[in-house]
Scaffold this active site. Structure first.
Site, PDB file in Angstrom:
ATOM      1  N   GLY A  10       1.149  -1.284   0.236  1.00 25.93           N
ATOM      2  CA  GLY A  10      -0.266  -0.002  -0.094  1.00 25.93           C
ATOM      3  C   GLY A  10       0.950   0.969  -0.376  1.00 25.93           C
ATOM      4  N   SER A  11       0.298   2.402  -0.661  1.00 27.57           N
ATOM      5  CA  SER A  11       1.539   3.393  -1.113  1.00 27.57           C
ATOM      6  C   SER A  11       0.283   4.620  -1.142  1.00 27.57           C
ATOM      7  CB  SER A  11       2.167   3.180  -2.189  1.00 27.57           C
ATOM      8  OG  SER A  11       1.047   2.962  -3.030  1.00 27.57           O
ATOM      9  N   GLY A  12      -0.627   4.774   0.055  1.00 26.69           N
ATOM     10  CA  GLY A  12      -1.175   6.289   0.180  1.00 26.69           C
ATOM     11  C   GLY A  12      -0.653   6.770   0.749  1.00 26.69           C
ATOM     12  N   TRP A  14      -0.494   7.423   3.916  1.00 25.76           N
ATOM     13  CA  TRP A  14      -0.526   6.661   5.452  1.00 25.76           C
ATOM     14  C   TRP A  14       0.668   5.648   4.541  1.00 25.76           C
ATOM     15  CZ3 TRP A  14       1.620   7.551   9.594  1.00 25.76           C
ATOM     16  CH2 TRP A  14       1.655   6.691  10.872  1.00 25.76           C
ATOM     17  N   GLY A  15       0.373   4.930   3.898  1.00 25.11           N
ATOM     18  CA  GLY A  15       1.390   3.679   2.961  1.00 25.11           C
ATOM     19  C   GLY A  15       2.850   4.019   3.266  1.00 25.11           C
ATOM     20  N   PHE A 115      -9.841  -2.363   0.550  1.00 25.56           N
ATOM     21  CA  PHE A 115      -9.227  -3.082  -0.836  1.00 25.56           C
ATOM     22  C   PHE A 115      -8.573  -4.615   0.031  1.00 25.56           C
ATOM     23  CE2 PHE A 115      -9.140   1.067  -1.664  1.00 25.56           C
ATOM     24  CZ  PHE A 115      -9.923   1.004  -2.527  1.00 25.56           C
ATOM     25  N   LYS A 138      -6.687   1.017   9.849  1.00 24.23           N
ATOM     26  CA  LYS A 138      -7.806   1.291  10.621  1.00 24.23           C
ATOM     27  C   LYS A 138      -9.153   1.172  10.204  1.00 24.23           C
ATOM     28  CE  LYS A 138      -4.870   4.201  12.918  1.00 24.23           C
ATOM     29  NZ  LYS A 138      -4.467   5.829  13.449  1.00 24.23           N
ATOM     30  N   LYS A 272     -12.865   4.454  16.473  1.00 23.37           N
ATOM     31  CA  LYS A 272     -12.228   6.584  16.217  1.00 23.37           C
ATOM     32  C   LYS A 272     -12.721   7.099  15.519  1.00 23.37           C
ATOM     33  CE  LYS A 272      -8.427   7.434  13.932  1.00 23.37           C
ATOM     34  NZ  LYS A 272      -8.507   7.631  12.561  1.00 23.37           N
ATOM     35  N   ASN A 339     -12.300  12.374   7.629  1.00 26.35           N
ATOM     36  CA  ASN A 339     -13.308  12.691   8.961  1.00 26.35           C
ATOM     37  C   ASN A 339     -13.313  12.916   8.867  1.00 26.35           C
ATOM     38  OD1 ASN A 339     -13.327   9.121   7.663  1.00 26.35           O
ATOM     39  ND2 ASN A 339     -11.546   8.890   8.968  1.00 26.35           N
TER      40      ASN A 339
HETATM   41  P1  NAD Z   1      -5.656   6.640   1.345  1.00 21.53           P
HETATM   42  O1  NAD Z   1      -6.713   7.490   1.971  1.00 21.53           O
HETATM   43  O2  NAD Z   1      -4.282   7.404   0.592  1.00 21.53           O
HETATM   44  O3  NAD Z   1      -6.339   5.841   0.481  1.00 21.53           O
HETATM   45  C1  NAD Z   1      -5.412   5.809  -1.173  1.00 21.53           C
HETATM   46  C2  NAD Z   1      -4.833   4.897  -1.335  1.00 21.53           C
HETATM   47  O4  NAD Z   1      -6.042   3.557  -2.017  1.00 21.53           O
HETATM   48  C3  NAD Z   1      -3.559   4.340  -2.617  1.00 21.53           C
HETATM   49  O5  NAD Z   1      -1.980   4.170  -2.593  1.00 21.53           O
HETATM   50  C4  NAD Z   1      -4.467   4.206  -3.583  1.00 21.53           C
HETATM   51  O6  NAD Z   1      -3.824   3.567  -4.454  1.00 21.53           O
HETATM   52  C5  NAD Z   1      -5.303   3.138  -3.054  1.00 21.53           C
HETATM   53  N1  NAD Z   1      -6.364   1.984  -4.060  1.00 21.53           N
HETATM   54  C6  NAD Z   1      -6.823   3.048  -4.694  1.00 21.53           C
HETATM   55  N2  NAD Z   1      -8.025   2.271  -5.392  1.00 21.53           N
HETATM   56  C7  NAD Z   1      -7.590   0.966  -4.771  1.00 21.53           C
HETATM   57  C8  NAD Z   1      -7.612  -0.239  -5.068  1.00 21.53           C
HETATM   58  N3  NAD Z   1      -9.155  -0.948  -5.701  1.00 21.53           N
HETATM   59  N4  NAD Z   1      -7.012  -1.589  -4.656  1.00 21.53           N
HETATM   60  C9  NAD Z   1      -6.432  -1.496  -4.358  1.00 21.53           C
HETATM   61  N5  NAD Z   1      -6.036  -0.278  -3.317  1.00 21.53           N
HETATM   62  C10 NAD Z   1      -6.415   0.814  -3.653  1.00 21.53           C
HETATM   63  O7  NAD Z   1      -4.600   5.653   2.135  1.00 21.53           O
HETATM   64  P2  NAD Z   1      -3.584   5.473   3.429  1.00 21.53           P
HETATM   65  O8  NAD Z   1      -3.917   7.068   4.028  1.00 21.53           O
HETATM   66  O9  NAD Z   1      -2.716   4.944   3.512  1.00 21.53           O
HETATM   67  O10 NAD Z   1      -4.876   4.395   4.531  1.00 21.53           O
HETATM   68  C11 NAD Z   1      -4.270   3.101   4.710  1.00 21.53           C
HETATM   69  C12 NAD Z   1      -4.839   3.437   5.830  1.00 21.53           C
HETATM   70  O11 NAD Z   1      -4.030   3.844   6.941  1.00 21.53           O
HETATM   71  C13 NAD Z   1      -6.335   3.547   6.091  1.00 21.53           C
HETATM   72  O12 NAD Z   1      -7.201   2.298   6.999  1.00 21.53           O
HETATM   73  C14 NAD Z   1      -6.756   4.778   7.082  1.00 21.53           C
HETATM   74  O13 NAD Z   1      -7.790   4.582   8.597  1.00 21.53           O
HETATM   75  C15 NAD Z   1      -4.819   4.289   7.835  1.00 21.53           C
HETATM   76  N6  NAD Z   1      -4.433   5.737   8.415  1.00 21.53           N
HETATM   77  C16 NAD Z   1      -4.365   6.723   7.829  1.00 21.53           C
HETATM   78  C17 NAD Z   1      -4.162   7.289   8.420  1.00 21.53           C
HETATM   79  C18 NAD Z   1      -3.327   8.957   7.367  1.00 21.53           C
HETATM   80  O14 NAD Z   1      -3.423  10.121   8.882  1.00 21.53           O
HETATM   81  N7  NAD Z   1      -3.471   9.537   5.821  1.00 21.53           N
HETATM   82  C19 NAD Z   1      -3.421   7.922   9.130  1.00 21.53           C
HETATM   83  C20 NAD Z   1      -3.228   6.653  10.251  1.00 21.53           C
HETATM   84  C21 NAD Z   1      -3.928   5.525   9.686  1.00 21.53           C
HETATM   85  P1  13P Z   2      -8.553  10.530   9.071  1.00 21.38           P
HETATM   86  O1  13P Z   2      -8.449   9.164   8.437  1.00 21.38           O
HETATM   87  O2  13P Z   2      -9.468  11.025   9.731  1.00 21.38           O
HETATM   88  O3  13P Z   2      -7.099  11.809   8.648  1.00 21.38           O
HETATM   89  O4  13P Z   2      -7.348   9.797   9.785  1.00 21.38           O
HETATM   90  C1  13P Z   2      -6.189  10.046  10.357  1.00 21.38           C
HETATM   91  C2  13P Z   2      -5.854   9.237  11.666  1.00 21.38           C
HETATM   92  O5  13P Z   2      -5.857   7.718  11.423  1.00 21.38           O
HETATM   93  C3  13P Z   2      -5.052   9.780  12.706  1.00 21.38           C
HETATM   94  O6  13P Z   2      -4.537   9.029  13.507  1.00 21.38           O
END
Ligand code: NAD
Ligand code: 13P
Length: 417
Positions: A10-12, A14-15, A115, A138, A272, A339
């Site tokens: 994963g590379s979003g 947080w990834g 996913f 999460k 949360k 959120n």
């Molecule tokens: P993100 O919200 O940036 O989501 C986009 C990601 O989803 C991209 O990498 C995209 O390539 C991928 N994607 C889209 N369609 C897809 C598909 N069909 N199959 C697979 N991947 C697909 O993601 P994120 O922020 O990295 O969040 C990942 C997890 O981490 C979530 O559960 C989130 O709650 C948790 N999290 C996020 C944060 C934050 O601040 N962003 C912080 C802590 C935890």
């Molecule tokens: P959001 O997905 O609401 O941005 O929350 C990020 C998060 O999990 C912070 O710890």
């Protein structure tokens, strides 16, 4: 000893941030880990814009859509999901899932929760059977009347042990190296503590030819014996224990506490997100800090009760109040999370959260609304809705069966007169 190869799946937003920290650490602990970290990228075509550090009209890569992996590996920046942040050069973007996980002994799962199941299907048969996982996801996995945590789901789907990482970690702040804390729940079965397996005296050996795997089931987070028959880590590898896990994630700006409560840590991160939607609505209504604090207080109590009620054998109630994965994450998400922001805008503009998400987040995915629906489905199946009035109200309001303005009445316990 053989080094651990680490893959980030994963590379979003947080990834990519977790990938950055893990790659910084593998470069510092080359005794334990291979330096290069693979990061699986869900491939897409992306146009570089001026949010990127590398935006330059005359650069060919900025003249039209390019593969995201090409951009990450050339600019060492995830221009779409984490623009403006330098990624270490030893973090390698890979569009092939099966190639990215090949020979990895540590898998870090980090993508939006919707996913994961599909991803696990694609991974089956392609990972090392003795790999260990950490889920940074999460969310919860609800199937009609059953609920499981993604660490468990991943464990069961892939036949591996998987822990969980969660905390007050808004990705952008962590990526900018502003101080934060996190909690990692890692409680592998006793076989992972380094007692020599019979294969040791013969030197390195492939996995467990001498070990009866049927005896190696562990307990799942509900305390029941898990269906998963774990494969022991071959003796040539360093153990994957709390110390190893800490070395992989801890940074000067990202302090890790390793605990054993996988259920508490995972539930804190999932639930949360629902509370943050309500907090966003309250801010959108302009009700001020007292109102938001009330929502957070009730939310925290419901989170703790949810753990006690549905994961009674393993959850540690203190996790919700003591760890970053509990109250601290609740506070940060209800202040600066996506959120919260999208829920707030949805009230201010009279639009759905999905509409705001599509407009504001450039492909990032909210987890709160979906988790609210999933948790409400589960609570209904347990006839427990009245004991979780806030979690239930968020779902009902999202479904159009109530208004955010009515939250004060909706969260009032039934017997309060
Ligand atoms: P993100 O919200 O940036 O989501 C986009 C990601 O989803 C991209 O990498 C995209 O390539 C991928 N994607 C889209 N369609 C897809 C598909 N069909 N199959 C697979 N991947 C697909 O993601 P994120 O922020 O990295 O969040 C990942 C997890 O981490 C979530 O559960 C989130 O709650 C948790 N999290 C996020 C944060 C934050 O601040 N962003 C912080 C802590 C935890
Ligand atoms: P959001 O997905 O609401 O941005 O929350 C990020 C998060 O999990 C912070 O710890």
């Amino acid at each position: 000893a053989r080094k651990h190869k680490v893959t980030i799946i994963g590379s979003g937003n947080w990834g990519s941030t977790i990938g950055k920290m893990v790659a910084e650490n593998t470069a510092e602990h080359t005794d334990l880990f291979e330096r290069d970290v693979q990061m699986w990228v869900y491939e897409e075509d992306v146009e570089v814009d001026n949010k990127s550090k590398h935006y330059n009209e005359s650069n060919e890569l900025c003249k039209g859509p390019q593969k995201l992996t090409t951009l990450v590996n050339t600019f060492h920046e995830n221009v779409k999901y984490l623009p403006g942040i330098d990624l270490p050069h030893n973090l390698i973007a890979n569009p092939s899932l099966t190639d990215a996980v090949k020979n990895s002994s540590i898998l870090v799962f980090n993508l939006p929760h919707q996913f994961i199941l599909n991803l696990c299907k694609q991974l089956r048969g392609h990972i090392k059977p003795f790999a260990r996982g950490i889920s940074c996801i999460k969310g919860v996995n609800v199937k009609e009347s059953s609920i499981s945590l993604f660490s468990e789901t991943i464990g069961e789907e892939l036949g591996i042990y998987c822990g969980a990482l969660s905390g007050a970690n808004i990705a952008k702040e962590v990526a900018e190296e502003k101080f934060s804390e996190t909690t990692i729940a890692y409680d592998p079965p006793p076989m992972d503590s380094r007692t020599p397996t019979p294969a040791t005296s013969q030197g390195p050996s492939p996995v467990s030819s001498h070990v009866d795997l049927t005896k190696l089931a562990h307990k799942d987070v509900s305390g029941k014996p898990s269906k998963v028959r774990l494969h022991p880590l071959p003796s040539e590898y360093q153990p994957i224990d709390h110390e190893t896990i800490k070395k992989l994630f801890h940074r000067r700006y990202f302090h890790v506490r390793v605990v054993s409560d996988v259920a508490g840590v995972s539930l804190g991160g999932a639930l949360k997100n629902i509370v943050a939607v309500a907090a966003g609505w309250v801010d959108g209504l302009g009700w001020g800090d007292n109102a938001k604090a009330a929502i957070m207080r009730v939310g925290l109590l419901e989170m703790r009760e949810f753990g006690n009620r549905f994961f009674p054998n393993t959850v540690q109630p203190d996790t919700f109040t003591v760890e970053s994965a509990g109250v601290a994450d609740l506070i940060t998400t209800c202040s600066g999370g996506r959120n919260h922001r999208c829920a707030k805008l949805s009230i201010q503009e009279g639009k759905s959260i999905e509409e705001i998400e599509a407009r504001e987040l450039n492909g990032q995915k909210l987890q709160g609304a979906m988790t609210a629906h999933e948790v409400a489905t589960f609570l209904k199946s347990q006839k427990a809705e009245k004991d979780f009035p806030l979690l239930t109200a968020v779902h009902n309001i999202l479904e159009g069966r109530g208004k955010a303005e009515d939250l004060p009445d909706l969260i009032e316990p039934e017997d309060s007169g």
